[in-house]
Scaffold this motif. Structure first.
Motif, PDB file in Angstrom:
ATOM      1  N   GLU A 210      -9.406  -1.469   5.825  1.00 23.06           N
ATOM      2  CA  GLU A 210      -9.901  -2.301   4.722  1.00 23.06           C
ATOM      3  C   GLU A 210      -9.853  -1.541   3.408  1.00 23.06           C
ATOM      4  O   GLU A 210      -9.451  -2.082   2.370  1.00 23.06           O
ATOM      5  N   ARG A 211     -10.268  -0.261   3.443  1.00 26.06           N
ATOM      6  CA  ARG A 211     -10.256   0.534   2.213  1.00 26.06           C
ATOM      7  C   ARG A 211      -8.832   0.868   1.781  1.00 26.06           C
ATOM      8  O   ARG A 211      -8.538   0.935   0.578  1.00 26.06           O
ATOM      9  N   TYR A 212      -7.956   1.089   2.759  1.00 26.89           N
ATOM     10  CA  TYR A 212      -6.556   1.341   2.421  1.00 26.89           C
ATOM     11  C   TYR A 212      -5.946   0.100   1.772  1.00 26.89           C
ATOM     12  O   TYR A 212      -5.204   0.198   0.783  1.00 26.89           O
ATOM     13  N   ALA A 213      -6.264  -1.080   2.315  1.00 21.28           N
ATOM     14  CA  ALA A 213      -5.751  -2.331   1.747  1.00 21.28           C
ATOM     15  C   ALA A 213      -6.269  -2.520   0.323  1.00 21.28           C
ATOM     16  O   ALA A 213      -5.523  -2.927  -0.578  1.00 21.28           O
ATOM     17  N   ALA A 214      -7.561  -2.216   0.119  1.00 20.41           N
ATOM     18  CA  ALA A 214      -8.131  -2.339  -1.221  1.00 20.41           C
ATOM     19  C   ALA A 214      -7.457  -1.368  -2.185  1.00 20.41           C
ATOM     20  O   ALA A 214      -7.200  -1.704  -3.345  1.00 20.41           O
ATOM     21  N   ASP A 215      -7.168  -0.165  -1.688  1.00 19.24           N
ATOM     22  CA  ASP A 215      -6.486   0.819  -2.518  1.00 19.24           C
ATOM     23  C   ASP A 215      -5.082   0.346  -2.895  1.00 19.24           C
ATOM     24  O   ASP A 215      -4.633   0.509  -4.033  1.00 19.24           O
ATOM     25  N   CYS A 216      -4.374  -0.249  -1.926  1.00 18.86           N
ATOM     26  CA  CYS A 216      -3.034  -0.778  -2.196  1.00 18.86           C
ATOM     27  C   CYS A 216      -3.086  -1.890  -3.240  1.00 18.86           C
ATOM     28  O   CYS A 216      -2.223  -1.981  -4.121  1.00 18.86           O
ATOM     29  N   ARG A 217      -4.101  -2.745  -3.142  1.00 15.49           N
ATOM     30  CA  ARG A 217      -4.228  -3.832  -4.125  1.00 15.49           C
ATOM     31  C   ARG A 217      -4.499  -3.280  -5.517  1.00 15.49           C
ATOM     32  O   ARG A 217      -3.965  -3.780  -6.513  1.00 15.49           O
ATOM     33  N   ARG A 218      -5.316  -2.246  -5.584  1.00 14.93           N
ATOM     34  CA  ARG A 218      -5.648  -1.649  -6.881  1.00 14.93           C
ATOM     35  C   ARG A 218      -4.415  -1.028  -7.524  1.00 14.93           C
ATOM     36  O   ARG A 218      -4.259  -1.046  -8.738  1.00 14.93           O
ATOM     37  N   ARG A 219      -3.534  -0.473  -6.707  1.00 17.83           N
ATOM     38  CA  ARG A 219      -2.324   0.146  -7.242  1.00 17.83           C
ATOM     39  C   ARG A 219      -1.194  -0.859  -7.418  1.00 17.83           C
ATOM     40  O   ARG A 219      -0.143  -0.518  -7.958  1.00 17.83           O
ATOM     41  N   GLY A 220      -1.401  -2.086  -6.924  1.00 19.58           N
ATOM     42  CA  GLY A 220      -0.351  -3.093  -7.004  1.00 19.58           C
ATOM     43  C   GLY A 220       0.739  -2.889  -5.965  1.00 19.58           C
ATOM     44  O   GLY A 220       1.862  -3.384  -6.123  1.00 19.58           O
ATOM     45  N   ASP A 221       0.416  -2.177  -4.872  1.00 16.23           N
ATOM     46  CA  ASP A 221       1.413  -1.876  -3.842  1.00 16.23           C
ATOM     47  C   ASP A 221       1.429  -2.875  -2.695  1.00 16.23           C
ATOM     48  O   ASP A 221       2.390  -2.898  -1.918  1.00 16.23           O
ATOM     49  N   GLU A 222       0.361  -3.680  -2.553  1.00 16.15           N
ATOM     50  CA  GLU A 222       0.301  -4.574  -1.396  1.00 16.15           C
ATOM     51  C   GLU A 222       1.476  -5.541  -1.415  1.00 16.15           C
ATOM     52  O   GLU A 222       1.813  -6.130  -2.443  1.00 16.15           O
ATOM     53  N   GLY A 223       2.109  -5.674  -0.250  1.00 17.29           N
ATOM     54  CA  GLY A 223       3.274  -6.530  -0.136  1.00 17.29           C
ATOM     55  C   GLY A 223       4.566  -5.839  -0.520  1.00 17.29           C
ATOM     56  O   GLY A 223       5.638  -6.446  -0.486  1.00 17.29           O
ATOM     57  N   GLY A 224       4.483  -4.553  -0.880  1.00 18.13           N
ATOM     58  CA  GLY A 224       5.661  -3.811  -1.303  1.00 18.13           C
ATOM     59  C   GLY A 224       6.101  -2.784  -0.284  1.00 18.13           C
ATOM     60  O   GLY A 224       5.548  -2.658   0.807  1.00 18.13           O
ATOM     61  N   LYS A 225       7.097  -1.994  -0.674  1.00 17.06           N
ATOM     62  CA  LYS A 225       7.701  -1.040   0.253  1.00 17.06           C
ATOM     63  C   LYS A 225       6.881   0.245   0.400  1.00 17.06           C
ATOM     64  O   LYS A 225       7.161   1.050   1.299  1.00 17.06           O
TER      65      LYS A 225
END
Length: 309
Positions: A210-225
């Motif tokens: 969950e925290r990793y997903a939140a971190d990805c969203r904050r960096r704009g990486d979710e859904g990316g490579k």
């Protein structure tokens, strides 16, 4: 004394997406660093004679300028190639994990030898065909993975119903961030189950996801490579790097453990420098440094200055 040799899994090197995102120069530096980690006791830590290596030390060992070493180190850190412990010492996740498994294997071997010695002292042998428990030979023949699972299943904390395990897996899968590309979910499930059977709390894994997903969203990486394969994330035990507050907590909750925030903020206050590998700096929104440490130096996330530090 450390062993003069170590296992090296070529397929793991090739499959490390974070490492492959790095330049050849950074990959070569990481190999030099691994050579140091392999000779340290305990194995896996970037230190010599118990002293953690600085960027200056690494530059000297690699024979490059300190500025070049600093750039390459930042590149490796940004792509998650290495981890840091709570005191900031760099270590190889795979090497530390293999060393732990090796120690477990030696423990089981010693147990088998101890049982063999006891059996020799018995005056009467059990009747042919009787099975009073696993023989030392069977214990020694088992793979380390089987030993870990058997030990976990024998302990009260390792007994979990299959339905509970399946439910925990589904929660992890829903929590894990989306990525651009395929996910080897069957292999990820194997690693997840093995970790839980070995005694890892599934809530810790799910919370880390969950925290990793939140971190990805904050960096704009979710859904990316740049989102890691779930199997690689689990195999590297990366939930341990995202241990801490819940995903709804402060902005520092998603930062990897072991960062010297106070030292970084002090350096930023005096020089204005901030390593990009750990996210936005104090002068940007989304800074992960703990608010209480920022406050010590008269700063708040977003660049506002409270006063003279």
């Amino acid at each position: 004394m450390t062993e003069p040799w170590s296992k090296f899994f070529w397929s793991d090197w090739e499959a490390d997406h974070g490492l492959r995102l790095c330049s050849l120069a950074a990959q070569g530096l990481w190999m030099r660093m691994l050579c140091v980690c392999a000779r340290h006791d305990p194995k896996g830590y970037l230190a010599i004679n118990g002293h953690p290596l600085t960027v200056t030390d690494i530059a000297r060992l690699a024979g490059v300028a300190e500025t070049e070493a600093e750039i390459l180190m930042e590149e490796l850190g940004r792509n998650g190639v290495f981890s840091r412990n709570r005191t900031g010492v760099i270590y190889s996740r795979r090497m530390v994990k293999d060393e732990k498994r090796s120690k477990e294997g030696r423990k089981w071997k010693n147990l088998g030898l101890s049982q063999a010695t006891e059996n020799k002292g018995e005056k009467s042998a059990p009747a042919r065909g009787a099975t009073s428990g696993p023989s030392p030979h069977i214990l020694e023949a088992r793979s380390l993975e089987e030993k870990e699972i058997c030990a976990a299943e024998a302990s009260p904390s390792g007994k979990a119903a299959k339905s509970d395990l399946a439910e925990a897996w589904e929660r992890f899968r829903r929590a894990y961030p989306r990525r651009d590309g395929s996910q080897d979910w069957p292999k990820a499930r194997e690693i997840f189950d093995r970790a839980v059977k070995a005694g890892v709390d599934p809530k810790a894994i799910i919370g880390g996801a969950e925290r990793y997903a939140a971190d990805c969203r904050r960096r704009g990486d979710e859904g990316g490579k740049f989102v890691k394969q779930a199997r690689s994330w689990l195999n590297g035990r990366l939930w341990e790097e995202y241990a801490g507050a819940s995903a709804g907590g402060s902005s520092s909750a998603w930062a990897p453990a072991g960062i010297d925030w106070r030292g970084l903020v002090r350096n930023f206050r005096s020089s204005g420098n901030w390593p990009s590998s750990i996210g936005p700096g104090p002068d940007q929104s989304g800074c992960r440094a703990p608010p209480e440490i920022l406050a010590e130096f008269g700063l708040t996330a977003g660049g506002e200055t409270r006063g003279n530090a």
